[in-house]
Motif scaffolding. Structure first.
Motif, PDB file in Angstrom:
ATOM      1  N   ILE A 349      70.395  96.891  36.533  1.00  0.00           N
ATOM      2  CA  ILE A 349      71.698  97.298  35.991  1.00  0.00           C
ATOM      3  C   ILE A 349      72.062  96.383  34.827  1.00  0.00           C
ATOM      4  CG2 ILE A 349      73.963  97.665  36.322  1.00  0.00           C
ATOM      5  CD1 ILE A 349      73.149  98.835  39.164  1.00  0.00           C
ATOM      6  N   ALA A 350      71.894  95.048  35.359  1.00  0.00           N
ATOM      7  CA  ALA A 350      72.428  93.925  34.137  1.00  0.00           C
ATOM      8  C   ALA A 350      71.749  93.791  32.636  1.00  0.00           C
ATOM      9  CB  ALA A 350      72.497  92.811  34.932  1.00  0.00           C
ATOM     10  N   THR A 351      70.503  94.489  32.851  1.00  0.00           N
ATOM     11  CA  THR A 351      69.621  94.143  31.901  1.00  0.00           C
ATOM     12  C   THR A 351      70.253  94.180  30.260  1.00  0.00           C
ATOM     13  OG1 THR A 351      67.647  95.303  32.636  1.00  0.00           O
ATOM     14  CG2 THR A 351      67.452  94.833  30.274  1.00  0.00           C
ATOM     15  N   PRO A 352      71.090  95.044  29.920  1.00  0.00           N
ATOM     16  CA  PRO A 352      71.732  95.030  28.730  1.00  0.00           C
ATOM     17  C   PRO A 352      73.060  94.330  28.581  1.00  0.00           C
ATOM     18  CG  PRO A 352      72.302  97.171  29.690  1.00  0.00           C
ATOM     19  CD  PRO A 352      71.427  96.259  30.888  1.00  0.00           C
ATOM     20  N   MET A 353      73.642  93.941  29.798  1.00  0.00           N
ATOM     21  CA  MET A 353      74.942  93.375  29.893  1.00  0.00           C
ATOM     22  C   MET A 353      74.932  92.021  28.949  1.00  0.00           C
ATOM     23  SD  MET A 353      76.083  93.612  33.801  1.00  0.00           S
ATOM     24  CE  MET A 353      76.377  95.372  34.566  1.00  0.00           C
ATOM     25  N   GLY A 354      73.975  91.146  28.973  1.00  0.00           N
ATOM     26  CA  GLY A 354      74.187  89.983  28.408  1.00  0.00           C
ATOM     27  C   GLY A 354      74.335  90.116  26.669  1.00  0.00           C
ATOM     28  N   PHE A 355      73.439  90.976  26.206  1.00  0.00           N
ATOM     29  CA  PHE A 355      73.688  91.340  24.703  1.00  0.00           C
ATOM     30  C   PHE A 355      74.830  92.107  24.357  1.00  0.00           C
ATOM     31  CE2 PHE A 355      69.091  90.450  25.230  1.00  0.00           C
ATOM     32  CZ  PHE A 355      68.961  89.445  24.339  1.00  0.00           C
ATOM     33  N   ILE A 356      75.481  92.931  25.204  1.00  0.00           N
ATOM     34  CA  ILE A 356      76.646  93.699  24.975  1.00  0.00           C
ATOM     35  C   ILE A 356      77.598  92.405  24.726  1.00  0.00           C
ATOM     36  CG2 ILE A 356      78.081  95.217  25.744  1.00  0.00           C
ATOM     37  CD1 ILE A 356      76.163  96.984  27.014  1.00  0.00           C
ATOM     38  N   ALA A 357      77.509  91.512  25.880  1.00  0.00           N
ATOM     39  CA  ALA A 357      78.702  90.640  25.855  1.00  0.00           C
ATOM     40  C   ALA A 357      78.638  89.608  24.504  1.00  0.00           C
ATOM     41  CB  ALA A 357      78.527  89.477  27.068  1.00  0.00           C
ATOM     42  N   ILE A 358      77.391  89.356  24.112  1.00  0.00           N
ATOM     43  CA  ILE A 358      77.237  88.679  22.937  1.00  0.00           C
ATOM     44  C   ILE A 358      77.932  89.361  21.714  1.00  0.00           C
ATOM     45  CG2 ILE A 358      75.441  87.791  21.336  1.00  0.00           C
ATOM     46  CD1 ILE A 358      73.716  86.661  23.487  1.00  0.00           C
ATOM     47  N   GLU A 359      77.539  90.524  21.625  1.00  0.00           N
ATOM     48  CA  GLU A 359      78.204  91.373  20.499  1.00  0.00           C
ATOM     49  C   GLU A 359      79.661  91.375  20.695  1.00  0.00           C
ATOM     50  OE1 GLU A 359      76.278  92.465  17.923  1.00  0.00           O
ATOM     51  OE2 GLU A 359      74.324  92.841  18.659  1.00  0.00           O
ATOM     52  N   ALA A 360      80.153  91.685  21.755  1.00  0.00           N
ATOM     53  CA  ALA A 360      81.569  91.482  21.955  1.00  0.00           C
ATOM     54  C   ALA A 360      82.002  90.096  21.748  1.00  0.00           C
ATOM     55  CB  ALA A 360      81.871  91.955  23.404  1.00  0.00           C
ATOM     56  N   GLY A 361      81.492  88.974  22.159  1.00  0.00           N
ATOM     57  CA  GLY A 361      81.868  87.686  21.749  1.00  0.00           C
ATOM     58  C   GLY A 361      82.131  87.373  20.141  1.00  0.00           C
ATOM     59  N   TRP A 362      80.922  88.083  19.688  1.00  0.00           N
ATOM     60  CA  TRP A 362      80.851  87.614  18.242  1.00  0.00           C
ATOM     61  C   TRP A 362      81.994  88.488  17.631  1.00  0.00           C
ATOM     62  CZ3 TRP A 362      78.357  83.891  16.194  1.00  0.00           C
ATOM     63  CH2 TRP A 362      78.087  83.907  14.823  1.00  0.00           C
ATOM     64  N   THR A 363      82.048  89.564  17.946  1.00  0.00           N
ATOM     65  CA  THR A 363      83.178  90.350  17.192  1.00  0.00           C
ATOM     66  C   THR A 363      84.755  89.605  17.666  1.00  0.00           C
ATOM     67  OG1 THR A 363      82.158  92.577  18.148  1.00  0.00           O
ATOM     68  CG2 THR A 363      84.864  92.448  17.564  1.00  0.00           C
ATOM     69  N   VAL A 364      84.920  89.136  18.596  1.00  0.00           N
ATOM     70  CA  VAL A 364      86.057  88.301  19.027  1.00  0.00           C
ATOM     71  C   VAL A 364      86.004  86.987  17.914  1.00  0.00           C
ATOM     72  CG1 VAL A 364      87.347  86.506  20.393  1.00  0.00           C
ATOM     73  CG2 VAL A 364      86.289  88.782  21.306  1.00  0.00           C
ATOM     74  N   THR A 365      84.977  86.455  17.640  1.00  0.00           N
ATOM     75  CA  THR A 365      85.087  85.397  16.915  1.00  0.00           C
ATOM     76  C   THR A 365      85.257  85.735  15.282  1.00  0.00           C
ATOM     77  OG1 THR A 365      83.164  84.177  17.990  1.00  0.00           O
ATOM     78  CG2 THR A 365      83.363  83.590  15.902  1.00  0.00           C
ATOM     79  N   GLU A 366      84.687  86.946  15.035  1.00  0.00           N
ATOM     80  CA  GLU A 366      84.805  87.278  13.569  1.00  0.00           C
ATOM     81  C   GLU A 366      86.328  88.136  13.270  1.00  0.00           C
ATOM     82  OE1 GLU A 366      82.507  86.130  10.704  1.00  0.00           O
ATOM     83  OE2 GLU A 366      82.365  85.027  12.857  1.00  0.00           O
ATOM     84  N   VAL A 367      86.459  89.080  14.013  1.00  0.00           N
ATOM     85  CA  VAL A 367      87.731  89.784  13.949  1.00  0.00           C
ATOM     86  C   VAL A 367      88.677  89.058  14.247  1.00  0.00           C
ATOM     87  CG1 VAL A 367      88.810  92.034  14.721  1.00  0.00           C
ATOM     88  CG2 VAL A 367      86.406  91.925  14.219  1.00  0.00           C
ATOM     89  N   GLY A 368      88.741  88.074  15.160  1.00  0.00           N
ATOM     90  CA  GLY A 368      89.844  87.471  15.353  1.00  0.00           C
ATOM     91  C   GLY A 368      90.223  86.257  14.595  1.00  0.00           C
ATOM     92  N   ARG A 369      89.408  86.133  13.662  1.00  0.00           N
ATOM     93  CA  ARG A 369      89.704  85.001  12.643  1.00  0.00           C
ATOM     94  C   ARG A 369      90.512  85.841  11.357  1.00  0.00           C
ATOM     95  NH1 ARG A 369      84.846  83.603  11.094  1.00  0.00           N
ATOM     96  NH2 ARG A 369      84.851  84.881   9.278  1.00  0.00           N
ATOM     97  N   GLN A 370      90.494  87.031  11.265  1.00  0.00           N
ATOM     98  CA  GLN A 370      90.933  88.101  10.163  1.00  0.00           C
ATOM     99  C   GLN A 370      92.557  87.613   9.985  1.00  0.00           C
ATOM    100  OE1 GLN A 370      88.675  88.994   8.031  1.00  0.00           O
ATOM    101  NE2 GLN A 370      87.387  88.447   9.552  1.00  0.00           N
ATOM    102  N   PRO A 371      92.905  87.549   8.871  1.00  0.00           N
ATOM    103  CA  PRO A 371      92.290  88.036   7.741  1.00  0.00           C
ATOM    104  C   PRO A 371      91.809  87.097   6.907  1.00  0.00           C
ATOM    105  CG  PRO A 371      94.762  87.600   7.194  1.00  0.00           C
ATOM    106  CD  PRO A 371      94.452  87.193   8.644  1.00  0.00           C
ATOM    107  N   TRP A 372      91.367  85.845   7.486  1.00  0.00           N
ATOM    108  CA  TRP A 372      90.801  84.933   6.690  1.00  0.00           C
ATOM    109  C   TRP A 372      89.068  84.849   6.884  1.00  0.00           C
ATOM    110  CZ3 TRP A 372      94.625  82.326   4.138  1.00  0.00           C
ATOM    111  CH2 TRP A 372      95.787  82.617   4.790  1.00  0.00           C
TER     112      TRP A 372
END
Length: 433
Positions: A349-372
């Motif tokens: 069940i946990a097979t895709p969880m880590g990569f989903i979390a990575i994609e979500a974390g990268w979204t936080v990093t990039e979107v959370g920096r906007q508008p810069w």
């Protein structure tokens, strides 16, 4: 750029971690002489080669996109943070050479030197990933220059590379790569064990991958705490968006879940832990945490996207940490659990969880920096190319990535089936675990 990064980050993480799994299996073969470990090493090395080639292609596209999509950004930022990219290129070349030695060195090199080339693949891949993250960290914490009247002066590439954010981001990303890859690989082998196929082979693979993933999952909250405190100090707007923290206050509550209401400036249906955010951000339950009300509206990140992505990342991280704790409890105290199929099902069940979390974390990093695009210095809108017709290159790149996805999926599926035909034919998963 988001599509390209979202695709590439998966293969980059696997390329950083899988060589270490391969090296451990190889080491066990050299120490024990067990042919199953030799077969496992060869099987994993083919997977490493597939992901390396795919990561090289997608990474090359990214390098072109930096110049194509962000010319103003590269004009000013290139001389400042170019060093980690150039060093990353060196690490990439070392990784490619070492991988070639490993793949074609069977029965040609000294056995331990051959094993060492596999270790070099892992180390150089990990260093390569850390260097790229250092470049991204500079965008979140610009350093190594003086910004005077719109000009970038007194450039110091070393200081730019080792900016205030590089350690926390590199640590968090590296551990996340081990979590995601460990759980994904363990989940695939757990599935094969549940099907009763080549259980002795897949059990050994499962134990190596699960050990890496479980240890990393338990360590990840520590790196997350370091990252949260760093973000609270340097990027209060990002932290406020992550937590949908609208109002500056002391004893700020930690919000779990919830739906941000941008009109009413509140979060509906959330679980709130009093003082939790103050403690996580500043180590003090009574500390004041800056809210979005202190951030000019034109400088506020998209709250909903950042908040949801952060909740997904943390939620999946907690689930994997619980599975990791259960696994270690089974190894330490509850040996009978190792004979239960439910434990394997949890990893499946946990097979895709880590990569989903990575994609979500990268979204936080990039979107959370906007508008810069460079935090506090250059806006994303000012850095993007004004050239028309970019949409057509987007279609082309999308087609390339979709093609690569199908090809990689096919090659991995074929590789797993080949493993099934070649190796052990035991059928008792409980004994093998």
């Amino acid at each position: 750029m988001a599509l390209s990064l979202g695709f590439h980050i998966i293969f980059a993480c696997i390329g950083m971690v899988m060589p270490f799994f391969m090296a451990v299996a190889h080491y066990k073969w050299l120490r024990t002489g067990n042919e199953v470990y030799r077969n496992l090493t060869k099987a994993w090395s083919k997977g490493v080669a597939i992901f390396f080639a795919t990561g090289a292609v997608s990474g090359t596209v990214l390098s072109f996109e930096l110049g194509l999509l962000w010319p103003v950004f590269m004009e000013h930022a290139g001389p400042i943070f170019g060093m980690p990219f150039s060093l990353e290129g060196t690490a990439f070349f070392i990784e490619a050479i070492a991988l070639g030695f490993f793949l074609y060195g069977w029965n040609r090199f000294n056995a331990w030197f051959h094993w060492f080339t596999g270790v070099v693949v892992g180390i150089s891949g990990l260093v390569s990933g850390i260097l790229v993250v250092a470049a991204n960290a500079w965008m979140n914490s610009p350093a190594g220059f003086d910004y005077v009247n719109g000009e970038y002066l007194n450039i110091d590439p070393i200081k730019a590379m080792f900016n205030d954010a590089w350690f926390s981001q590199a640590l968090h990303m590296s551990i996340a790569a081990f979590v995601a890859t460990g759980f994904a690989v363990a989940g695939i082998h757990a599935l094969m064990m549940l099907k009763g196929k080549n259980v002795a082979f897949h059990a050994k693979a499962f134990r190596i991958a699960a050990a890496f993933g479980a240890v990393a999952a338990i360590l990840q909250p520590i790196s997350g705490d370091i990252s949260a405190k760093d973000v609270a100090r340097r990027q209060p707007a990002k932290l406020a968006a992550m937590e949908a923290h609208f109002h500056t206050e002391e004893k700020a509550p930690l919000i779990i879940g919830g739906i941000p209401d941008m009109q009413e400036k509140k979060v509906n249906y959330a679980i709130k832990i009093p003082g939790g955010l103050s403690f996580l951000a500043h180590g003090d339950f009574n500390a004041e945490v800056t809210g979005l009300d202190k951030i000019p509206e034109e400088n506020q990140p998209p709250v909903a996207v950042t908040h949801y992505a952060f909740q997904i990342m943390v939620g999946l991280g907690v689930v994997m940490m619980i599975i990791a704790l259960l696994y270690f409890l089974a190894l330490w105290k509850k040996k009978q659990w190792l004979q239960k199929r439910w434990l394997l099902r949890l990893f499946v069940i946990a097979t895709p969880m880590g990569f989903i979390a990575i994609e979500a974390g990268w979204t936080v990093t990039e979107v959370g920096r906007q508008p810069w695009i460079i935090n506090g210095i250059m806006r994303t809108a000012d850095a993007v190319t004004p050239m028309p017709g970019i949409v057509y290159s987007f279609y082309i790149f999308t087609a390339v990535y979709l093609s690569l996805s199908f090809i990689v999926a096919f090659l991995l599926y074929r590789q797993i089936r080949m493993v099934g035909k070649l190796y052990d034919h035991s059928s008792e998963p409980s004994k093998a675990i």
